[in-house]
Design a protein around this motif. Sequence first.
Motif, PDB file in Angstrom:
ATOM      1  N   MET A   1       0.842  -1.203   0.000  1.00 13.30           N
ATOM      2  CA  MET A   1       0.000   0.000   0.000  1.00 13.30           C
ATOM      3  C   MET A   1       0.872   1.246   0.000  1.00 13.30           C
ATOM      4  SD  MET A   1      -2.878   1.319   2.715  1.00 13.30           S
ATOM      5  CE  MET A   1      -3.710  -0.235   2.948  1.00 13.30           C
TER       6      MET A   1
ATOM      7  N   ARG B   1      -6.455  -0.614  -0.553  1.00 15.43           N
ATOM      8  CA  ARG B   1      -6.486   0.533   0.353  1.00 15.43           C
ATOM      9  C   ARG B   1      -7.861   0.711   0.990  1.00 15.43           C
ATOM     10  NH1 ARG B   1      -3.493   4.647  -3.898  1.00 15.43           N
ATOM     11  NH2 ARG B   1      -1.371   3.810  -3.703  1.00 15.43           N
TER      12      ARG B   1
ATOM     13  N   TRP C   1      -4.108   4.117   4.753  1.00 11.62           N
ATOM     14  CA  TRP C   1      -3.895   4.860   3.510  1.00 11.62           C
ATOM     15  C   TRP C   1      -3.836   6.359   3.786  1.00 11.62           C
ATOM     16  CZ3 TRP C   1      -1.922   5.931  -0.750  1.00 11.62           C
ATOM     17  CH2 TRP C   1      -2.414   6.916  -1.605  1.00 11.62           C
TER      18      TRP C   1
END
Length: 310
Positions: free
Chosen positions: A1, A188, A195
């Motif tokens: 991520m 995410r 995030w």
Amino acid sequence: MQVTLQENEKYRQFVSDIATEMGVFDFKGDDIIWHYTNGVGFLGILQSSKIYASQVASLNDTTETKYASDIYKMAVSELIIEREGDAEAVAFMNQVLEFVKDDPDSPTHGTSKFFVTCFSGDEDELTQWDRYSKPNGYAIGFRARGLFREPTSQIYRVVYDVEKQVTAAKKIAAATLDFYREGLTGERLENPDEWGKLFFNAWDEWVYKLAPLAKDKKWHSENEFRLVHELKISEFPDVRFNQKPKMLARYLPLDTPVWVKRRAKLLPIAKVWIGPGNHPTFTKISVQLLLEQMGYWDIPIEVTKCTVDW
């Protein structure tokens, strides 16, 4: 991520566009900008062929970047009110306010990696002599084009226009939410908070570059330009320290791009003013000799026309 290269490029381009709209690039390469300093600073610059950039918390006004941060936080707060029916937006923007919350014991600008050298667009200006050059002052005129360095180390015009500052802050606040939401896709979506942290860290790297370029309008008379340098990891050993009355300050010696092919680098000096407090006749002779010793020939030298009683 992780934040992707493409996303980082979008953030960079946005900040560049905002900076252009604010007017920080509204000057010409042939313009001469003036660095006012005392005798010790003048000798240090000439004899080392370097200019000295102070870490933003070490500047004379220790609230330098806090001013811009406060305008941004106000814009974020207003956006929260505007989006009160959008729970997701409100939650994220409240998280942003926490991200930028300043801890008095560890102020954000205290750890900033930005180093700044200050210049004025005005030569032989009484306020500049009084504020920065006591008791024996000098003003070194640099051609702006000679200070053009790299994307992370550039000359900018400081913005004092409150309307421009507020407009930019509102656009940045709105873009903060838009870019966060644009990136909230795929994996995410499973962890929006994570995030949010990753995004804002990357986003802030770009947006914070604007912070040293906005100042309170009360300083408008300074007509300031700034060389803003972002410290690289490789430059950590080059950081130097100086004891000021209230803190141990940090500064960084910077070379300027080679603008004349010589064995030793020359600074892009166009002119020198000798300020109040110096014996003009003897000092002018010494300044000329110093300039010639360092390889600067035919540099105009003038004695201040300002009258002061120090």
